[in-house]
Design a protein around this motif. Structure first.
Motif, PDB file in Angstrom:
ATOM      1  N   UNK A  32       0.858  -1.198   0.000  1.00 32.02           N
ATOM      2  CA  UNK A  32       0.000   0.000   0.000  1.00 32.02           C
ATOM      3  C   UNK A  32       0.893   1.246   0.000  1.00 32.02           C
ATOM      4  N   UNK A  33       1.525   1.509  -1.134  1.00 22.22           N
ATOM      5  CA  UNK A  33       2.495   2.605  -1.198  1.00 22.22           C
ATOM      6  C   UNK A  33       1.849   3.968  -0.973  1.00 22.22           C
ATOM      7  N   UNK A  34       0.585   4.109  -1.295  1.00 25.94           N
ATOM      8  CA  UNK A  34      -0.092   5.392  -1.110  1.00 25.94           C
ATOM      9  C   UNK A  34      -0.386   5.674   0.365  1.00 25.94           C
ATOM     10  N   UNK A  35      -0.062   4.719   1.259  1.00 22.09           N
ATOM     11  CA  UNK A  35      -0.292   4.920   2.687  1.00 22.09           C
ATOM     12  C   UNK A  35       1.012   5.045   3.466  1.00 22.09           C
ATOM     13  N   UNK A  36       2.108   5.362   2.793  1.00 19.80           N
ATOM     14  CA  UNK A  36       3.411   5.425   3.472  1.00 19.80           C
ATOM     15  C   UNK A  36       3.415   6.389   4.645  1.00 19.80           C
ATOM     16  N   UNK A  37       2.856   7.578   4.445  1.00 20.19           N
ATOM     17  CA  UNK A  37       2.857   8.579   5.521  1.00 20.19           C
ATOM     18  C   UNK A  37       2.036   8.100   6.709  1.00 20.19           C
ATOM     19  N   UNK A 113     -14.065   0.649   9.466  1.00 18.96           N
ATOM     20  CA  UNK A 113     -12.709   0.290   9.043  1.00 18.96           C
ATOM     21  C   UNK A 113     -12.686  -1.087   8.382  1.00 18.96           C
ATOM     22  N   UNK A 114     -13.393  -2.046   8.966  1.00 17.08           N
ATOM     23  CA  UNK A 114     -13.399  -3.393   8.397  1.00 17.08           C
ATOM     24  C   UNK A 114     -14.054  -3.420   7.026  1.00 17.08           C
ATOM     25  N   UNK A 115     -15.024  -2.555   6.795  1.00 14.80           N
ATOM     26  CA  UNK A 115     -15.631  -2.477   5.472  1.00 14.80           C
ATOM     27  C   UNK A 115     -14.603  -2.057   4.430  1.00 14.80           C
ATOM     28  N   UNK A 116     -13.748  -1.103   4.794  1.00 19.01           N
ATOM     29  CA  UNK A 116     -12.681  -0.675   3.884  1.00 19.01           C
ATOM     30  C   UNK A 116     -11.714  -1.822   3.621  1.00 19.01           C
ATOM     31  N   UNK A 117     -11.310  -2.517   4.689  1.00 22.06           N
ATOM     32  CA  UNK A 117     -10.346  -3.607   4.535  1.00 22.06           C
ATOM     33  C   UNK A 117     -10.935  -4.768   3.734  1.00 22.06           C
ATOM     34  N   UNK A 118     -12.218  -5.028   3.915  1.00 24.15           N
ATOM     35  CA  UNK A 118     -12.857  -6.121   3.171  1.00 24.15           C
ATOM     36  C   UNK A 118     -12.969  -5.800   1.687  1.00 24.15           C
ATOM     37  N   UNK A 119     -12.929  -4.510   1.345  1.00 23.33           N
ATOM     38  CA  UNK A 119     -13.003  -4.122  -0.062  1.00 23.33           C
ATOM     39  C   UNK A 119     -11.631  -4.017  -0.722  1.00 23.33           C
ATOM     40  N   UNK A 122      -6.044  -6.728  -1.572  1.00 22.91           N
ATOM     41  CA  UNK A 122      -4.625  -6.832  -1.291  1.00 22.91           C
ATOM     42  C   UNK A 122      -4.356  -8.102  -0.497  1.00 22.91           C
ATOM     43  N   UNK A 123      -3.316  -8.799  -0.875  1.00 18.56           N
ATOM     44  CA  UNK A 123      -3.015 -10.086  -0.234  1.00 18.56           C
ATOM     45  C   UNK A 123      -2.681  -9.932   1.235  1.00 18.56           C
ATOM     46  N   UNK A 124      -2.115  -8.805   1.635  1.00 17.37           N
ATOM     47  CA  UNK A 124      -1.681  -8.631   3.022  1.00 17.37           C
ATOM     48  C   UNK A 124      -2.846  -8.518   4.002  1.00 17.37           C
ATOM     49  N   UNK A 125      -4.028  -8.132   3.509  1.00 15.75           N
ATOM     50  CA  UNK A 125      -5.156  -7.927   4.424  1.00 15.75           C
ATOM     51  C   UNK A 125      -6.397  -8.725   4.032  1.00 15.75           C
ATOM     52  N   UNK A 209      -4.513  12.863  -1.845  1.00 19.43           N
ATOM     53  CA  UNK A 209      -3.747  13.230  -3.039  1.00 19.43           C
ATOM     54  C   UNK A 209      -3.030  12.022  -3.623  1.00 19.43           C
ATOM     55  N   UNK A 210      -2.408  11.217  -2.762  1.00 18.31           N
ATOM     56  CA  UNK A 210      -1.706  10.022  -3.225  1.00 18.31           C
ATOM     57  C   UNK A 210      -2.660   9.046  -3.904  1.00 18.31           C
ATOM     58  N   UNK A 211      -3.854   8.894  -3.340  1.00 17.64           N
ATOM     59  CA  UNK A 211      -4.838   7.986  -3.937  1.00 17.64           C
ATOM     60  C   UNK A 211      -5.262   8.469  -5.322  1.00 17.64           C
ATOM     61  N   UNK A 212      -5.402   9.776  -5.478  1.00 18.70           N
ATOM     62  CA  UNK A 212      -5.770  10.320  -6.783  1.00 18.70           C
ATOM     63  C   UNK A 212      -4.638  10.140  -7.792  1.00 18.70           C
ATOM     64  N   UNK A 213      -3.391  10.335  -7.334  1.00 17.96           N
ATOM     65  CA  UNK A 213      -2.248  10.199  -8.238  1.00 17.96           C
ATOM     66  C   UNK A 213      -1.976   8.752  -8.600  1.00 17.96           C
ATOM     67  N   UNK A 214      -2.227   7.841  -7.641  1.00 21.42           N
ATOM     68  CA  UNK A 214      -1.946   6.423  -7.861  1.00 21.42           C
ATOM     69  C   UNK A 214      -3.247   5.643  -8.078  1.00 21.42           C
ATOM     70  N   UNK A 215      -4.154   6.225  -8.842  1.00 23.83           N
ATOM     71  CA  UNK A 215      -5.484   5.635  -9.010  1.00 23.83           C
ATOM     72  C   UNK A 215      -5.420   4.216  -9.559  1.00 23.83           C
ATOM     73  N   UNK A 216      -4.590   4.006 -10.571  1.00 25.13           N
ATOM     74  CA  UNK A 216      -4.505   2.670 -11.174  1.00 25.13           C
ATOM     75  C   UNK A 216      -3.828   1.688 -10.223  1.00 25.13           C
ATOM     76  N   UNK A 217      -2.804   2.157  -9.526  1.00 25.07           N
ATOM     77  CA  UNK A 217      -2.095   1.282  -8.596  1.00 25.07           C
ATOM     78  C   UNK A 217      -2.989   0.882  -7.423  1.00 25.07           C
ATOM     79  N   UNK A 218      -3.829   1.823  -6.973  1.00 27.58           N
ATOM     80  CA  UNK A 218      -4.730   1.529  -5.854  1.00 27.58           C
ATOM     81  C   UNK A 218      -5.746   0.471  -6.234  1.00 27.58           C
ATOM     82  N   UNK A 219      -6.238   0.501  -7.484  1.00 26.70           N
ATOM     83  CA  UNK A 219      -7.174  -0.510  -7.953  1.00 26.70           C
ATOM     84  C   UNK A 219      -8.608  -0.201  -7.549  1.00 26.70           C
ATOM     85  N   UNK A 220      -9.525  -0.998  -8.103  1.00 32.67           N
ATOM     86  CA  UNK A 220     -10.953  -0.807  -7.833  1.00 32.67           C
ATOM     87  C   UNK A 220     -11.292  -1.070  -6.370  1.00 32.67           C
TER      88      UNK A 220
END
Length: 290
Positions: A32-37, A113-119, A122-125, A209-220
């Motif tokens: 999850x590179x867009x969550x580094x900070x 929070x769990x709703x976000x993680x369930x969507x 990503x293999x890590x979660x 901002x990171x999510x908008x810039x990395x839209x394709x990397x973040x995925x659906x």
């Protein structure tokens, strides 16, 4: 040669737990590179007596013995648990309870929070989606809310029976909320915002901002995360910031008694010998005016 220090059992467990925590966080960084900070904002802090993760918005507390034991027995649970606590801070859950019931608010935040993680795809979660979760998400969304956030989840929970609430607590409980503010009334406009909340406001805006810039990397699978981050950033914006958009700047002239015009000063000396003429300098101050 000086003798090498032999670690005690407690020191060894603490060192192994720290190494395991670093490995878990590295795994999340890579996934999850867009969550580094956000992932780097909480300082891992050993705290004996905890049987789960806990955060106050500054530290990520854990019992080393508990952590290393879980790392051995159920390692796949830990990345998701760490990210769960981080997302509470991203969404500013610890500081937004107001006058709501503490236990019900904590459960609502866990569901959000769990709703976000369930969507997140990503293999890590990733974990199986149970019927209880599917039913809860669908019921909250059926009330006309696109985002399964903490506030609509709280309103839905307020209408549930004690038996259903206990079932939901068993299903969604992930981390310990004991370090959240005990009393969190709605803050008046003149009260200063707590420092951790200010920090996470900035992190949330950067993450958006990171999510908008990395839209394709973040995925659906990150759509639910994007919606909650935007909602959290929008709802926490102060009224002062809103009014600032409709302000114009102008300069108001004031006299500055500490400065004077050198031209008048030298002219007075040249004409009168020992009588300088002093003319105070105007000082321009920029003010925001509606």
């Amino acid at each position: 040669m000086p003798s090498q220090h032999v670690l005690t059992q407690e020191e060894w467990v603490a060192a192994m737990a720290k190494r395991a925590m670093d490995r878990i966080r590295s795994e999340l960084y890579l996934d999850l590179r867009y969550m580094n900070a956000a992932l780097g904002a909480l300082v891992p802090t050993p705290a004996a007596g905890l049987h789960n993760l806990a955060t106050d918005g500054t530290a990520l507390c854990y019992d080393p013995e508990w952590f290393i034991g879980l790392y051995r027995s159920n390692r796949r649970y830990l990345p998701r648990a760490v990210l769960h606590s981080v997302l509470h801070c991203v969404f500013r859950h610890p500081w937004l309870r107001g006058g709501r019931d503490a236990s019900l608010w904590g459960l609502a935040c866990d569901i959000a929070v769990e709703n976000v993680l369930d969507n997140l795809n990503r293999s890590s979660v990733k974990r199986p989606l149970t019927w209880v979760r599917q039913n809860a998400y669908a019921a909250i969304a059926a009330e006309g809310r696109v985002v399964v956030a903490a506030a609509p989840a709280y309103r839905w929970l307020a209408g549930q029976t004690p038996g259903i609430l206990r079932q939901l607590e068993r299903e969604f409980y992930t981390d310990d909320h004991r370090l959240w503010p005990k009393d969190a009334p709605e803050q008046p406009q003149q009260m200063p915002t707590p420092l951790p909340q200010k920090t996470w406001q900035k992190i949330g805006e950067r993450m958006q901002t990171e999510l908008d810039l990395r839209d394709k990397e973040a995925g659906d699978g990150a759509d639910a995360l994007k919606q909650q981050v935007k909602a959290a950033n929008r709802s926490r914006r102060s009224y002062q910031d809103f009014l600032r958009r409709f302000c114009v700047t102008r300069e108001e002239v004031h006299l500055d008694p500490d400065e004077f015009d050198l031209n008048f000063y030298t002219y007075g000396l040249s004409v009168y010998g020992n009588m300088p003429l002093i003319e105070p300098q105007p000082r321009r101050g920029r003010n925001l005016v509606a």
